[in-house]
Design a protein around this motif. Structure first.
Motif, PDB file in Angstrom:
ATOM      1  N   GLU A 100       1.090  -0.856  -0.075  1.00  0.00           N
ATOM      2  CA  GLU A 100      -0.134  -0.269  -0.084  1.00  0.00           C
ATOM      3  C   GLU A 100       0.429   1.538   0.672  1.00  0.00           C
ATOM      4  O   GLU A 100       1.946   1.231   0.595  1.00  0.00           O
ATOM      5  N   PRO A 101       0.369   2.296  -0.903  1.00  0.00           N
ATOM      6  CA  PRO A 101       1.537   3.972  -0.632  1.00  0.00           C
ATOM      7  C   PRO A 101       1.241   4.142   0.237  1.00  0.00           C
ATOM      8  O   PRO A 101      -0.184   3.981   1.013  1.00  0.00           O
ATOM      9  N   ILE A 102       1.581   5.541   0.411  1.00  0.00           N
ATOM     10  CA  ILE A 102       1.796   6.683   1.656  1.00  0.00           C
ATOM     11  C   ILE A 102       1.090   7.722   0.599  1.00  0.00           C
ATOM     12  O   ILE A 102       1.577   7.767   0.010  1.00  0.00           O
ATOM     13  N   GLN A 103       0.133   7.668   1.354  1.00  0.00           N
ATOM     14  CA  GLN A 103      -0.705   9.152   0.112  1.00  0.00           C
ATOM     15  C   GLN A 103      -0.538  10.552   1.178  1.00  0.00           C
ATOM     16  O   GLN A 103      -0.903  10.589   2.745  1.00  0.00           O
ATOM     17  N   LYS A 104      -0.783  11.448   1.210  1.00  0.00           N
ATOM     18  CA  LYS A 104      -0.743  12.450   1.165  1.00  0.00           C
ATOM     19  C   LYS A 104      -1.610  13.384   0.230  1.00  0.00           C
ATOM     20  O   LYS A 104      -1.522  13.572  -0.521  1.00  0.00           O
TER      21      LYS A 104
END
Length: 125
Positions: A100-104
């Motif tokens: 899963e990606p890190i999202q900002k």
């Protein structure tokens, strides 16, 4: 940075000189803050060596967790600009060993292109 943007979790750019002073005990010699963004009390900082994710915890925010991500650990990334109805821009980072990606999220007028260029500069070199 507007209070509503903070409540929505949108990031805003932070002054690099101020960040450099705040991170004196964390940065290594010859490490320079390139850019930084803040979401409520948390921050993510791009240096010439790594990406720092800073998580302030507790009621006072005195307890702080620092995640240090070497640029070589970023397998790929994406940026998405804000649209007419979608009022925020987005950054996603995929790291080695994580599915899963890190999202900002960034507010609409944030410099998402600068974030993309900073990542490209360090990840692709």
């Amino acid at each position: 940075m507007g209070f509503f943007d903070e409540l929505m979790g949108n990031a805003s750019e932070v002054d690099t000189e101020k960040l450099g002073k705040e991170l004196e005990g964390v940065l290594i010699p010859n490490e320079v803050v390139e850019s930084g963004y803040k979401v409520l009390r948390d921050s993510f900082i791009f240096t010439n060596k790594r990406l720092l994710l800073i998580d302030k915890q507790g009621m006072t925010g005195k307890k702080v967790e620092y995640h240090s991500i070497p640029y070589k650990s970023i397998t790929h990334f994406s940026t998405e600009t804000a649209g007419s109805f979608d009022l925020d821009a987005e950054l996603k980072l995929w790291l080695t060993g994580q599915t899963e990606p890190i999202q900002k999220l960034f507010k609409k007028d944030s410099p998402i292109e600068e974030v993309q260029q900073t990542l490209a500069k360090y990840v692709l070199s």
